[in-house]
Design a protein around this motif. Structure first.
Motif, PDB file in Angstrom:
ATOM      1  N   PRO A  99       0.827  -1.206   0.000  1.00  0.00           N
ATOM      2  CA  PRO A  99       0.000   0.000   0.000  1.00  0.00           C
ATOM      3  C   PRO A  99       0.861   1.256   0.000  1.00  0.00           C
ATOM      4  O   PRO A  99       1.844   1.358   0.731  1.00  0.00           O
ATOM      5  CB  PRO A  99      -0.801  -0.128   1.300  1.00  0.00           C
ATOM      6  N   GLY A 100       0.508   2.212  -0.869  1.00  0.00           N
ATOM      7  CA  GLY A 100       1.253   3.453  -0.975  1.00  0.00           C
ATOM      8  C   GLY A 100       2.374   3.407  -1.981  1.00  0.00           C
ATOM      9  O   GLY A 100       2.962   4.443  -2.308  1.00  0.00           O
ATOM     10  N   SER A 101       2.709   2.214  -2.497  1.00  0.00           N
ATOM     11  CA  SER A 101       3.774   2.107  -3.491  1.00  0.00           C
ATOM     12  C   SER A 101       3.234   2.436  -4.881  1.00  0.00           C
ATOM     13  O   SER A 101       2.032   2.411  -5.129  1.00  0.00           O
ATOM     14  CB  SER A 101       4.376   0.700  -3.479  1.00  0.00           C
ATOM     15  N   ILE A 102       4.165   2.749  -5.792  1.00  0.00           N
ATOM     16  CA  ILE A 102       3.786   3.112  -7.157  1.00  0.00           C
ATOM     17  C   ILE A 102       3.678   1.847  -8.004  1.00  0.00           C
ATOM     18  O   ILE A 102       4.625   1.057  -8.082  1.00  0.00           O
ATOM     19  CB  ILE A 102       4.823   4.068  -7.763  1.00  0.00           C
ATOM     20  N   VAL A 103       2.543   1.658  -8.625  1.00  0.00           N
ATOM     21  CA  VAL A 103       2.350   0.555  -9.559  1.00  0.00           C
ATOM     22  C   VAL A 103       2.450   1.146 -10.960  1.00  0.00           C
ATOM     23  O   VAL A 103       1.538   1.832 -11.426  1.00  0.00           O
ATOM     24  CB  VAL A 103       0.987  -0.126  -9.353  1.00  0.00           C
ATOM     25  N   CYS A 104       3.579   0.929 -11.627  1.00  0.00           N
ATOM     26  CA  CYS A 104       3.812   1.504 -12.951  1.00  0.00           C
ATOM     27  C   CYS A 104       3.426   0.504 -14.029  1.00  0.00           C
ATOM     28  O   CYS A 104       3.907  -0.635 -14.041  1.00  0.00           O
ATOM     29  CB  CYS A 104       5.280   1.901 -13.106  1.00  0.00           C
ATOM     30  N   ARG A 105       2.575   0.922 -14.924  1.00  0.00           N
ATOM     31  CA  ARG A 105       2.136   0.053 -16.012  1.00  0.00           C
ATOM     32  C   ARG A 105       2.940   0.269 -17.292  1.00  0.00           C
ATOM     33  O   ARG A 105       3.103  -0.645 -18.082  1.00  0.00           O
ATOM     34  CB  ARG A 105       0.649   0.302 -16.295  1.00  0.00           C
ATOM     35  N   PHE A 106       3.417   1.494 -17.520  1.00  0.00           N
ATOM     36  CA  PHE A 106       4.204   1.774 -18.721  1.00  0.00           C
ATOM     37  C   PHE A 106       5.346   2.726 -18.386  1.00  0.00           C
ATOM     38  O   PHE A 106       5.200   3.620 -17.555  1.00  0.00           O
ATOM     39  CB  PHE A 106       3.330   2.401 -19.821  1.00  0.00           C
ATOM     40  N   GLU A 107       6.490   2.510 -19.047  1.00  0.00           N
ATOM     41  CA  GLU A 107       7.646   3.385 -18.888  1.00  0.00           C
ATOM     42  C   GLU A 107       8.091   3.884 -20.253  1.00  0.00           C
ATOM     43  O   GLU A 107       7.888   3.212 -21.270  1.00  0.00           O
ATOM     44  CB  GLU A 107       8.803   2.636 -18.217  1.00  0.00           C
ATOM     45  N   ALA A 108       8.708   5.067 -20.270  1.00  0.00           N
ATOM     46  CA  ALA A 108       9.230   5.636 -21.516  1.00  0.00           C
ATOM     47  C   ALA A 108      10.614   6.208 -21.258  1.00  0.00           C
ATOM     48  O   ALA A 108      10.921   6.657 -20.148  1.00  0.00           O
ATOM     49  CB  ALA A 108       8.295   6.719 -22.033  1.00  0.00           C
ATOM     50  N   ASN A 109      11.463   6.176 -22.277  1.00  0.00           N
ATOM     51  CA  ASN A 109      12.821   6.708 -22.150  1.00  0.00           C
ATOM     52  C   ASN A 109      12.834   8.217 -22.379  1.00  0.00           C
ATOM     53  O   ASN A 109      12.192   8.725 -23.309  1.00  0.00           O
ATOM     54  CB  ASN A 109      13.751   6.050 -23.168  1.00  0.00           C
ATOM     55  N   SER A 110      13.553   8.932 -21.565  1.00  0.00           N
ATOM     56  CA  SER A 110      13.758  10.365 -21.785  1.00  0.00           C
ATOM     57  C   SER A 110      14.754  10.546 -22.927  1.00  0.00           C
ATOM     58  O   SER A 110      15.543   9.641 -23.227  1.00  0.00           O
ATOM     59  CB  SER A 110      14.277  11.026 -20.512  1.00  0.00           C
ATOM     60  N   PRO A 111      14.758  11.704 -23.597  1.00  0.00           N
ATOM     61  CA  PRO A 111      15.697  11.921 -24.710  1.00  0.00           C
ATOM     62  C   PRO A 111      17.130  12.099 -24.216  1.00  0.00           C
ATOM     63  O   PRO A 111      17.388  12.235 -23.016  1.00  0.00           O
ATOM     64  CB  PRO A 111      15.161  13.200 -25.360  1.00  0.00           C
ATOM     65  N   SER A 112      18.049  12.123 -25.144  1.00  0.00           N
ATOM     66  CA  SER A 112      19.468  12.265 -24.786  1.00  0.00           C
ATOM     67  C   SER A 112      19.793  13.673 -24.311  1.00  0.00           C
ATOM     68  O   SER A 112      20.765  13.877 -23.587  1.00  0.00           O
ATOM     69  CB  SER A 112      20.349  11.904 -25.992  1.00  0.00           C
ATOM     70  N   ALA A 113      19.005  14.647 -24.728  1.00  0.00           N
ATOM     71  CA  ALA A 113      19.190  16.028 -24.270  1.00  0.00           C
ATOM     72  C   ALA A 113      17.931  16.444 -23.520  1.00  0.00           C
ATOM     73  O   ALA A 113      16.822  16.374 -24.062  1.00  0.00           O
ATOM     74  CB  ALA A 113      19.442  16.956 -25.452  1.00  0.00           C
ATOM     75  N   VAL A 114      18.060  16.857 -22.274  1.00  0.00           N
ATOM     76  CA  VAL A 114      16.900  17.205 -21.452  1.00  0.00           C
ATOM     77  C   VAL A 114      17.030  18.631 -20.931  1.00  0.00           C
ATOM     78  O   VAL A 114      18.126  19.191 -20.868  1.00  0.00           O
ATOM     79  CB  VAL A 114      16.762  16.229 -20.264  1.00  0.00           C
ATOM     80  N   ASN A 115      15.898  19.215 -20.560  1.00  0.00           N
ATOM     81  CA  ASN A 115      15.884  20.530 -19.923  1.00  0.00           C
ATOM     82  C   ASN A 115      14.623  20.655 -19.072  1.00  0.00           C
ATOM     83  O   ASN A 115      13.940  19.649 -18.803  1.00  0.00           O
ATOM     84  CB  ASN A 115      15.997  21.652 -20.960  1.00  0.00           C
ATOM     85  N   TYR A 116      14.290  21.877 -18.678  1.00  0.00           N
ATOM     86  CA  TYR A 116      13.164  22.088 -17.767  1.00  0.00           C
ATOM     87  C   TYR A 116      11.826  21.669 -18.373  1.00  0.00           C
ATOM     88  O   TYR A 116      10.857  21.424 -17.653  1.00  0.00           O
ATOM     89  CB  TYR A 116      13.096  23.571 -17.380  1.00  0.00           C
ATOM     90  N   TYR A 117      11.750  21.576 -19.710  1.00  0.00           N
ATOM     91  CA  TYR A 117      10.480  21.264 -20.364  1.00  0.00           C
ATOM     92  C   TYR A 117      10.293  19.766 -20.605  1.00  0.00           C
ATOM     93  O   TYR A 117       9.230  19.325 -21.016  1.00  0.00           O
ATOM     94  CB  TYR A 117      10.402  22.005 -21.709  1.00  0.00           C
ATOM     95  N   THR A 118      11.298  18.958 -20.325  1.00  0.00           N
ATOM     96  CA  THR A 118      11.226  17.530 -20.626  1.00  0.00           C
ATOM     97  C   THR A 118      10.074  16.848 -19.888  1.00  0.00           C
ATOM     98  O   THR A 118       9.373  15.996 -20.454  1.00  0.00           O
ATOM     99  CB  THR A 118      12.558  16.840 -20.268  1.00  0.00           C
ATOM    100  N   CYS A 119       9.835  17.203 -18.636  1.00  0.00           N
ATOM    101  CA  CYS A 119       8.756  16.578 -17.861  1.00  0.00           C
ATOM    102  C   CYS A 119       7.398  16.867 -18.494  1.00  0.00           C
ATOM    103  O   CYS A 119       6.546  15.977 -18.628  1.00  0.00           O
ATOM    104  CB  CYS A 119       8.783  17.086 -16.421  1.00  0.00           C
ATOM    105  N   THR A 120       7.191  18.124 -18.898  1.00  0.00           N
ATOM    106  CA  THR A 120       5.931  18.500 -19.543  1.00  0.00           C
ATOM    107  C   THR A 120       5.767  17.790 -20.878  1.00  0.00           C
ATOM    108  O   THR A 120       4.675  17.330 -21.230  1.00  0.00           O
ATOM    109  CB  THR A 120       5.877  20.023 -19.746  1.00  0.00           C
ATOM    110  N   ALA A 121       6.864  17.677 -21.643  1.00  0.00           N
ATOM    111  CA  ALA A 121       6.805  17.014 -22.942  1.00  0.00           C
ATOM    112  C   ALA A 121       6.443  15.539 -22.797  1.00  0.00           C
ATOM    113  O   ALA A 121       5.625  15.003 -23.556  1.00  0.00           O
ATOM    114  CB  ALA A 121       8.145  17.166 -23.661  1.00  0.00           C
ATOM    115  N   LEU A 122       7.026  14.853 -21.808  1.00  0.00           N
ATOM    116  CA  LEU A 122       6.695  13.448 -21.565  1.00  0.00           C
ATOM    117  C   LEU A 122       5.231  13.295 -21.140  1.00  0.00           C
ATOM    118  O   LEU A 122       4.524  12.393 -21.602  1.00  0.00           O
ATOM    119  CB  LEU A 122       7.622  12.869 -20.500  1.00  0.00           C
TER     120      LEU A 122
END
Length: 290
Positions: free
Chosen positions: A27-50
């Motif tokens: 209980p309280g743990s994260i159950v992740c159903r899908f994962e995605a790879n972040s790009p090779s170049a990231v910045n402050y907008y990467t979270c919003t883009a994902l």
């Protein structure tokens, strides 16, 4: 950290999706159903883009990935991040649920609706109906309904239902009756609509005056004594020895020349009637009128 435009960054986000299976989750743990790879170049907008790419909110992305700071400054390139999943709830073991009981959920039990009225798991309509069901297999998407009697634009546009009543007042409170459901007080829900009566118009009174047929200005001046008719003397042919018809030339007679075309009806009869033999006066007047 390298900086790239949002459009450039979005184009390089990997769409590789990995499905992970969690047989048992605490209980309280994260159950992740899908994962995605972040790009090779990231910045402050990467979270919003994902988040946008996988149709979740940015808040949901941070909830599923608690190691990433809310300003996205700690996100890493070429790293797997959860983009679909949920927080494993505490499953009720004693039939009690909701915030009164450590936010225990009824999902997975034999009674899957948590009633906000009594904070117990149930499977009846009164337990699962919108506005009463707090969590579980609720009817009507409970996130859209008020669980505390507050509603409307003042409270995230929540609707009213169940024990709270089905009308939301302009003050943002759920209830029933005229104080909540009338035209003047209701902002959403089962509002009472007053249907206006048909308007009345002051129609004008129309007075119709019927026109009378004009009367002839010709006034008979007696029976002709000399075989003439009409004209200034206005003599009548009817009843004379010359004939009953007044010709267009103003002479009395009884043949077609007098009673046919041009016959003056105001001074005698007009018809195709013919009397034989014609009188001497008819012959005379007929000849002299030519």
């Amino acid at each position: 950290m390298a900086s790239y435009s949002p459009i450039f960054l979005f184009a390089f986000i990997s769409t590789t999706i990995l499905q992970t299976v969690h047989a048992e989750s605490a209980p309280g743990s994260i159950v992740c159903r899908f994962e995605a790879n972040s790009p090779s170049a990231v910045n402050y907008y990467t979270c919003t883009a994902l988040a946008n790419q996988f149709a979740i909110t940015v808040d949901k992305f941070f909830e599923l990935n608690p190691t990433v700071d809310k300003d996205c400054s700690t996100i890493k390139p070429n790293t797997k991040y959860c983009v679909a999943g949920y927080i494993q709830p505490i499953i009720s073991t004693d039939g009690l649920c909701g915030p009164q009981h450590n936010n225990a959920s009824c999902l997975g039990t034999d009674k899957q609706c948590c009633s906000a009225k009594i904070w117990k798991c149930g499977d009846q309509l009164q337990d699962c109906q919108a506005g009463t069901c707090y969590d579980g297999a609720c009817l009507g998407f409970p996130s859209e309904y008020s669980m505390d009697g507050k509603c409307g634009f003042q409270n995230r546009n929540l609707l009213c239902g169940g024990k709270w009543g089905d009308c939301c007042s302009k003050e943002g409170k759920c209830g029933t009756g005229q104080d909540f459901c009338s035209d003047e007080t209701c902002q959403s829900g089962n509002c009472t609509l007053t249907i206006p009566s048909e308007p009345t118009f002051p129609f004008p009174t129309i007075t119709t005056t019927l026109a009378t047929a004009p009367t002839s200005t010709t006034t008979p001046s007696g029976v002709s004594s000399d075989g003439t008719c009409g004209g200034a003397n206005k003599y009548q042919c009817k009843g004379t020895t010359y004939g009953d018809c007044c010709s267009s030339s103003g002479y009395c007679g009884s043949t077609t020349a007098y009673c046919g075309v041009g016959c003056q009806a105001n001074f005698g009869k007009c018809s195709a009637a013919k009397r034989f033999p014609p009188t001497l006066m008819e012959k005379y007047t007929s000849e002299t009128s030519k």
